[in-house]
Scaffold this active site. Structure first.
Site, PDB file in Angstrom:
ATOM      1  N   ALA A 188       5.106   0.137  -2.375  1.00 37.72           N
ATOM      2  CA  ALA A 188       4.196   0.615  -3.413  1.00 37.72           C
ATOM      3  C   ALA A 188       3.363   1.763  -2.873  1.00 37.72           C
ATOM      4  O   ALA A 188       3.169   1.898  -1.662  1.00 37.72           O
ATOM      5  CB  ALA A 188       3.280  -0.526  -3.877  1.00 37.72           C
ATOM      6  N   ASP A 189       2.883   2.576  -3.789  1.00 34.13           N
ATOM      7  CA  ASP A 189       1.956   3.642  -3.442  1.00 34.13           C
ATOM      8  C   ASP A 189       0.988   3.797  -4.611  1.00 34.13           C
ATOM      9  O   ASP A 189       1.415   3.793  -5.772  1.00 34.13           O
ATOM     10  CB  ASP A 189       2.695   4.954  -3.177  1.00 34.13           C
ATOM     11  N   THR A 190      -0.307   3.891  -4.302  1.00 27.50           N
ATOM     12  CA  THR A 190      -1.342   3.943  -5.335  1.00 27.50           C
ATOM     13  C   THR A 190      -2.208   5.180  -5.173  1.00 27.50           C
ATOM     14  O   THR A 190      -2.587   5.521  -4.051  1.00 27.50           O
ATOM     15  CB  THR A 190      -2.236   2.685  -5.259  1.00 27.50           C
TER      16      THR A 190
END
Length: 196
Positions: free
Chosen positions: A69-71
């Protein structure tokens, strides 16, 4: 892939680890080391989708399902990453206070080399921070909590004092939208609850 699989979290984020642990899952943490520099003209949602997929596919072995994931936090046209120092955290919090911003999290799932499959999506949540005084911003920046958080706040920590409203998934703001992760695994033919 067989019914049982090794779940790998391709992230060193303590928040993502805690979210998966809250589900009672067994998994291995193996952060991926990729260049996270945005490409010229890349939008925030395109950036997090690309980074999540690159992280998921970075290192994978037979029998594994690698989740990445990347936010990012976006205010207007500005992508707000992690602050460089407390002064940068104060700058971001000053810009965010009293306004609504967007949190994009890209999630991706890569399956062992035999399956050669990597799928992903972007989940978006709108968050409004309350108006904050200079003293409140100084206090919060001084707690150290914003130090490694996109946008310089943690909705699951002391930063919750200033979150006025959210429109969308709460766990997305923490960094891993669990309902979407579950569906991502389902679409790949895997039951996340059977991770070993």
């Amino acid at each position: 892939m067989s019914a049982g699989f090794q779940l790998v979290l391709a992230s060193g984020s303590p928040r993502r680890r805690e979210l998966l642990q809250s589900l009672g899952l067994d998994f291995v943490v193996r952060p991926s080391d990729i260049d996270e520099t945005p490409r010229v003209g890349e939008t925030a949602d395109t950036l997090v989708r690309r980074l999540a997929k690159e992280k998921a596919a970075h290192e994978i072995h037979r029998g594994e399902a690698v989740l990445a994931a990347d936010t990012v936090v976006v205010l207007g046209d500005d992508i707000l990453g992690k602050p460089e120092d407390p002064a940068d955290a104060r700058r971001m919090l000053t810009a965010l206070q009293g306004r609504t911003h967007v949190v994009h999290t890209g999630i991706a799932l890569a399956l062992g080399p035999d399956e050669a499959q990597c799928s992903g999506e972007v989940v978006t949540t709108r968050v409004r921070l309350a108006a904050m005084t200079d003293a409140e911003i100084d206090w919060y920046a001084g707690t150290g909590e914003p130090d490694d958080k996109a946008g310089s706040y943690a909705i699951q920590g002391q930063g919750a004092l200033f979150v006025e409203s959210i429109d969308g998934n709460y766990t997305n703001v923490v960094g891993l939208p669990l309902p979407n992760v579950y569906q991502l695994f389902r679409r790949a033919g895997l039951d996340l609850r059977r991770a070993r």
